[in-house]
Design a protein around this motif. Structure first.
Motif, PDB file in Angstrom:
ATOM      1  N   ARG A  27      36.524 -32.328 -20.706  1.00  0.00           N
ATOM      2  CA  ARG A  27      35.474 -32.301 -20.103  1.00  0.00           C
ATOM      3  C   ARG A  27      34.753 -33.470 -19.279  1.00  0.00           C
ATOM      4  NH1 ARG A  27      33.477 -27.153 -19.803  1.00  0.00           N
ATOM      5  NH2 ARG A  27      31.690 -27.703 -18.385  1.00  0.00           N
ATOM      6  N   ALA A  28      34.310 -33.265 -17.948  1.00  0.00           N
ATOM      7  CA  ALA A  28      33.917 -34.457 -17.327  1.00  0.00           C
ATOM      8  C   ALA A  28      32.595 -35.029 -17.817  1.00  0.00           C
ATOM      9  CB  ALA A  28      33.712 -34.003 -15.841  1.00  0.00           C
ATOM     10  N   LEU A  29      32.216 -36.169 -18.020  1.00  0.00           N
ATOM     11  CA  LEU A  29      30.936 -36.961 -18.343  1.00  0.00           C
ATOM     12  C   LEU A  29      30.320 -37.556 -17.049  1.00  0.00           C
ATOM     13  CD1 LEU A  29      29.214 -37.841 -20.647  1.00  0.00           C
ATOM     14  CD2 LEU A  29      30.505 -39.885 -20.553  1.00  0.00           C
ATOM     15  N   ALA A  30      29.201 -37.109 -16.644  1.00  0.00           N
ATOM     16  CA  ALA A  30      28.721 -37.923 -15.595  1.00  0.00           C
ATOM     17  C   ALA A  30      27.417 -38.573 -16.401  1.00  0.00           C
ATOM     18  CB  ALA A  30      27.871 -37.016 -14.538  1.00  0.00           C
ATOM     19  N   GLY A  31      26.374 -38.115 -16.158  1.00  0.00           N
ATOM     20  CA  GLY A  31      25.192 -38.874 -16.896  1.00  0.00           C
ATOM     21  C   GLY A  31      25.007 -38.521 -18.427  1.00  0.00           C
ATOM     22  N   GLY A  32      25.705 -37.578 -18.871  1.00  0.00           N
ATOM     23  CA  GLY A  32      25.636 -36.719 -20.391  1.00  0.00           C
ATOM     24  C   GLY A  32      24.407 -36.274 -20.629  1.00  0.00           C
ATOM     25  N   THR A  33      23.374 -36.115 -20.051  1.00  0.00           N
ATOM     26  CA  THR A  33      22.286 -35.594 -20.466  1.00  0.00           C
ATOM     27  C   THR A  33      22.184 -34.091 -20.697  1.00  0.00           C
ATOM     28  OG1 THR A  33      21.257 -35.306 -18.327  1.00  0.00           O
ATOM     29  CG2 THR A  33      20.771 -37.498 -18.963  1.00  0.00           C
ATOM     30  N   ASP A  34      23.026 -33.556 -20.352  1.00  0.00           N
ATOM     31  CA  ASP A  34      23.564 -32.015 -20.739  1.00  0.00           C
ATOM     32  C   ASP A  34      24.534 -32.246 -21.635  1.00  0.00           C
ATOM     33  OD1 ASP A  34      21.605 -30.345 -19.429  1.00  0.00           O
ATOM     34  OD2 ASP A  34      22.819 -30.613 -17.443  1.00  0.00           O
ATOM     35  N   LEU A  35      25.399 -32.855 -21.362  1.00  0.00           N
ATOM     36  CA  LEU A  35      27.123 -32.657 -22.059  1.00  0.00           C
ATOM     37  C   LEU A  35      26.884 -33.119 -23.552  1.00  0.00           C
ATOM     38  CD1 LEU A  35      29.859 -31.811 -22.223  1.00  0.00           C
ATOM     39  CD2 LEU A  35      30.450 -34.140 -21.542  1.00  0.00           C
ATOM     40  N   ILE A  36      26.174 -34.561 -23.810  1.00  0.00           N
ATOM     41  CA  ILE A  36      26.000 -35.129 -24.928  1.00  0.00           C
ATOM     42  C   ILE A  36      24.904 -34.152 -25.773  1.00  0.00           C
ATOM     43  CG2 ILE A  36      25.159 -37.268 -26.232  1.00  0.00           C
ATOM     44  CD1 ILE A  36      27.726 -37.691 -24.341  1.00  0.00           C
ATOM     45  N   ALA A 109      20.924 -38.839 -15.106  1.00  0.00           N
ATOM     46  CA  ALA A 109      21.065 -37.498 -14.785  1.00  0.00           C
ATOM     47  C   ALA A 109      21.504 -37.487 -13.197  1.00  0.00           C
ATOM     48  CB  ALA A 109      19.748 -36.526 -15.082  1.00  0.00           C
ATOM     49  N   SER A 110      22.650 -36.728 -12.870  1.00  0.00           N
ATOM     50  CA  SER A 110      23.272 -36.580 -11.747  1.00  0.00           C
ATOM     51  C   SER A 110      22.841 -35.195 -11.104  1.00  0.00           C
ATOM     52  CB  SER A 110      24.621 -36.847 -11.634  1.00  0.00           C
ATOM     53  OG  SER A 110      25.338 -35.953 -12.441  1.00  0.00           O
ATOM     54  N   VAL A 111      22.822 -34.954  -9.710  1.00  0.00           N
ATOM     55  CA  VAL A 111      22.764 -33.888  -9.224  1.00  0.00           C
ATOM     56  C   VAL A 111      24.156 -33.052  -9.318  1.00  0.00           C
ATOM     57  CG1 VAL A 111      23.208 -34.385  -6.722  1.00  0.00           C
ATOM     58  CG2 VAL A 111      21.705 -32.633  -7.185  1.00  0.00           C
ATOM     59  N   ALA A 122      18.371 -24.741 -13.364  1.00  0.00           N
ATOM     60  CA  ALA A 122      18.464 -26.144 -12.716  1.00  0.00           C
ATOM     61  C   ALA A 122      17.748 -26.557 -11.304  1.00  0.00           C
ATOM     62  CB  ALA A 122      19.915 -26.316 -12.334  1.00  0.00           C
ATOM     63  N   ASP A 123      16.926 -27.480 -11.571  1.00  0.00           N
ATOM     64  CA  ASP A 123      16.078 -27.897 -10.336  1.00  0.00           C
ATOM     65  C   ASP A 123      16.855 -28.475  -9.416  1.00  0.00           C
ATOM     66  OD1 ASP A 123      13.159 -27.299 -11.453  1.00  0.00           O
ATOM     67  OD2 ASP A 123      13.693 -29.008 -12.772  1.00  0.00           O
ATOM     68  N   GLY A 124      17.973 -29.012  -9.272  1.00  0.00           N
ATOM     69  CA  GLY A 124      18.779 -29.509  -8.106  1.00  0.00           C
ATOM     70  C   GLY A 124      19.308 -28.456  -7.535  1.00  0.00           C
TER      71      GLY A 124
HETATM   72  C1  LIG Z   1      14.800 -34.308 -21.979  1.00  0.00           C
HETATM   73  C2  LIG Z   1      15.589 -33.613 -20.890  1.00  0.00           C
HETATM   74  C3  LIG Z   1      15.097 -33.248 -19.760  1.00  0.00           C
HETATM   75  C4  LIG Z   1      15.463 -32.425 -18.617  1.00  0.00           C
HETATM   76  N1  LIG Z   1      14.678 -32.066 -17.589  1.00  0.00           N
HETATM   77  C5  LIG Z   1      15.379 -31.196 -16.740  1.00  0.00           C
HETATM   78  C6  LIG Z   1      14.742 -30.668 -15.660  1.00  0.00           C
HETATM   79  O1  LIG Z   1      13.363 -30.820 -15.501  1.00  0.00           O
HETATM   80  N2  LIG Z   1      15.344 -30.137 -14.785  1.00  0.00           N
HETATM   81  C7  LIG Z   1      16.658 -29.887 -14.733  1.00  0.00           C
HETATM   82  O2  LIG Z   1      17.299 -29.382 -14.008  1.00  0.00           O
HETATM   83  N3  LIG Z   1      17.266 -30.402 -15.655  1.00  0.00           N
HETATM   84  C8  LIG Z   1      16.742 -30.732 -16.824  1.00  0.00           C
HETATM   85  N4  LIG Z   1      17.518 -31.618 -17.779  1.00  0.00           N
HETATM   86  C9  LIG Z   1      18.985 -31.265 -17.795  1.00  0.00           C
HETATM   87  C10 LIG Z   1      19.873 -32.628 -17.243  1.00  0.00           C
HETATM   88  O3  LIG Z   1      19.392 -33.648 -17.284  1.00  0.00           O
HETATM   89  C11 LIG Z   1      20.328 -32.117 -15.842  1.00  0.00           C
HETATM   90  O4  LIG Z   1      20.996 -30.971 -15.792  1.00  0.00           O
HETATM   91  C12 LIG Z   1      21.151 -33.208 -15.015  1.00  0.00           C
HETATM   92  O5  LIG Z   1      20.999 -33.306 -13.938  1.00  0.00           O
HETATM   93  C13 LIG Z   1      22.686 -33.184 -15.840  1.00  0.00           C
HETATM   94  O6  LIG Z   1      23.629 -34.368 -15.095  1.00  0.00           O
HETATM   95  P1  LIG Z   1      24.346 -35.334 -16.029  1.00  0.00           P
HETATM   96  O7  LIG Z   1      24.695 -36.233 -14.924  1.00  0.00           O
HETATM   97  O8  LIG Z   1      23.597 -35.721 -17.173  1.00  0.00           O
HETATM   98  O9  LIG Z   1      25.294 -34.334 -16.363  1.00  0.00           O
HETATM   99  P2  LIG Z   1      26.545 -34.231 -17.678  1.00  0.00           P
HETATM  100  O10 LIG Z   1      25.552 -34.163 -18.950  1.00  0.00           O
HETATM  101  O11 LIG Z   1      27.288 -35.538 -17.688  1.00  0.00           O
HETATM  102  O12 LIG Z   1      27.294 -33.027 -17.381  1.00  0.00           O
HETATM  103  C14 LIG Z   1      26.723 -31.635 -17.029  1.00  0.00           C
HETATM  104  C15 LIG Z   1      27.865 -30.586 -17.102  1.00  0.00           C
HETATM  105  O13 LIG Z   1      28.561 -30.915 -15.897  1.00  0.00           O
HETATM  106  C16 LIG Z   1      29.989 -31.390 -16.133  1.00  0.00           C
HETATM  107  N5  LIG Z   1      30.319 -32.172 -15.239  1.00  0.00           N
HETATM  108  C17 LIG Z   1      29.901 -33.445 -15.054  1.00  0.00           C
HETATM  109  N6  LIG Z   1      30.163 -34.035 -13.986  1.00  0.00           N
HETATM  110  C18 LIG Z   1      31.038 -33.351 -13.350  1.00  0.00           C
HETATM  111  C19 LIG Z   1      32.404 -33.503 -12.661  1.00  0.00           C
HETATM  112  N7  LIG Z   1      32.305 -34.508 -11.632  1.00  0.00           N
HETATM  113  N8  LIG Z   1      33.272 -32.500 -12.524  1.00  0.00           N
HETATM  114  C20 LIG Z   1      33.082 -31.415 -13.094  1.00  0.00           C
HETATM  115  N9  LIG Z   1      32.149 -31.165 -14.232  1.00  0.00           N
HETATM  116  C21 LIG Z   1      31.299 -32.176 -14.326  1.00  0.00           C
HETATM  117  C22 LIG Z   1      30.045 -31.790 -17.480  1.00  0.00           C
HETATM  118  O14 LIG Z   1      31.289 -31.713 -18.311  1.00  0.00           O
HETATM  119  C23 LIG Z   1      28.818 -30.967 -18.186  1.00  0.00           C
HETATM  120  O15 LIG Z   1      29.363 -29.633 -18.546  1.00  0.00           O
HETATM  121  C24 LIG Z   1      16.978 -32.165 -19.139  1.00  0.00           C
HETATM  122  C25 LIG Z   1      17.825 -32.819 -19.956  1.00  0.00           C
HETATM  123  C26 LIG Z   1      16.847 -33.374 -20.926  1.00  0.00           C
HETATM  124  C27 LIG Z   1      17.832 -34.059 -22.063  1.00  0.00           C
END
Ligand SMILES: Cc1cc2nc3c(=O)[nH]c(=O)nc-3n(C[C@H](O)[C@H](O)[C@H](O)COP(=O)(O)OP(=O)(O)OC[C@H]3O[C@@H](n4cnc5c(N)ncnc54)[C@H](O)[C@@H]3O)c2cc1C
Length: 288
Positions: A27-36, A109-111, A122-124
């Motif tokens: 599983r890919a990890l970017a910011g981990g705000t969803d994955l973790i 958090a990444s887009v 998802a807002d992005g």
């Molecule tokens: C407190 C809180 C508030 C939040 N509020 C919002 C909000 O207001 N609006 C909103 O839309 N979201 C919200 N989120 C959700 C989250 O923050 C977003 O979806 C965020 O943009 C995910 O990005 P990330 O880099 O953390 O992704 P990660 O958690 O690292 O990854 C998310 C998913 O994408 C996959 N992935 C990541 N990178 C790749 C890659 N390069 N290739 C293939 N797969 C990949 C991962 O395996 C995982 O399944 C919130 C989360 C939390 C914890």
């Protein structure tokens, strides 16, 4: 949390080899705000977590004034809204990344992660669709491109194979006299999931809409590209009647569910209101 292997590739080729070797166990990890969060509650249990943030193509922003913007899949929100070129050229995208979570979440958090997680809310994603963004995907057979509106296939699912990953997103250079906007409705100021959201972009020419794109959040199993709303505007004069026709098309296209955040009727009503407001704002931006 369960035990897992941790990999940190430094090139696209290295990551391709890892996903080829481990397939759906990785599983890919970017910011981990969803994955973790998902791993902590056992919703995802990968045997191998692949940190993408040390791959240059996945972690950089590149602005080319001739062609457009390339955003690495793991670029965090704060890097986007602190980048002058992105702020100047892609205000619709800035609208969305500035509202994901709050400041601490935006530090990570990444887009790209927002897109790959494929939440209907998802807002992005609506902003990316409105801006005509294209996914650059890598896999064992090489690279391929896919428009963002074709990327999400079901709640939490996307069009990539288990051995593929997202390298970056390409956003074409905005046309002259264009503007974009993303707005959402939530019952409080921040840190909530959109009850509904609307991302739009418009291009104006001689008092008419030359073209427009409209996408919605939280009103279908995936973020929804409403082609009919854009078609309703193309060639039409920039006035309330044209914008109302597009907002009505957005409302008609929405297929929401009722849940604790809102009913079907309420969400459909929001689609009309948010699309109308976002279009008016985008027109104002296009006019400078
Ligand atoms: C407190 C809180 C508030 C939040 N509020 C919002 C909000 O207001 N609006 C909103 O839309 N979201 C919200 N989120 C959700 C989250 O923050 C977003 O979806 C965020 O943009 C995910 O990005 P990330 O880099 O953390 O992704 P990660 O958690 O690292 O990854 C998310 C998913 O994408 C996959 N992935 C990541 N990178 C790749 C890659 N390069 N290739 C293939 N797969 C990949 C991962 O395996 C995982 O399944 C919130 C989360 C939390 C914890």
């Amino acid at each position: 949390m369960h035990s897992f292997e941790f990999e940190r590739p430094t090139s696209v080729d290295e990551a391709v080899a890892l996903f080829k070797q481990h397939g759906d166990n990785a599983r890919a990890l970017a910011g981990g705000t969803d994955l973790i969060v998902q791993m902590r509650i056992g919703r995802r249990t990968p045997g191998v977590v692949v940190d993408m943030k040390h791959i240059p193509e996945v972690s950089q922003i590149t602005w080319d004034p001739e062609s457009g913007l390339t955003v690495g899949a793991s670029v965090p929100s704060h890097e986007l809204y602190n980048n002058r070129d992105v702020r100047d050229q892609y205000r619709g995208l800035i609208d969305s990344v500035e509202m994901i979570g709050g400041t601490p979440i935006q530090g990570r958090a990444s887009v790209g992660g927002n897109l790959c997680n494929a939440a209907p809310s998802a807002d992005g994603i609506p902003a990316l669709i409105a801006l005509g963004a294209v996914c650059n995907i890598a896999g064992p057979d090489g690279g391929r491109e896919l428009p963002v509106e074709q990327f999400c296939t079901a709640p939490g699912q996307n069009a990539m194979a288990d051995n593929e990953f997202l390298v970056s997103l390409f956003l074409p250079k905005p046309a002259e006299n264009s503007g974009a906007r993303y707005i959402r409705f939530i019952p409080r100021n921040e840190m909530d999931i959109a009850v509904a959201g609307a991302g739009v972009s418009v291009v104006l020419e001689n008092g008419n809409f030359k073209s427009a794109r409209v996408a919605l959040a939280s009103v279908a199993p995936t973020p929804l590209f409403v082609e009919a709303a854009g078609s309703a505007l193309a060639g039409k004069p920039v006035n309330d009647e044209s914008i109302q026709a597009a907002a009505d098309a957005a409302k008609a296209a929405a297929t929401p569910i009722s849940d604790m955040r809102g009913t079907v009727e309420y969400r459909k009503h929001l689609c009309e209101v948010l699309t109308r407001r976002a279009l008016n704002d985008a027109v104002a931006r296009a006019r400078g």
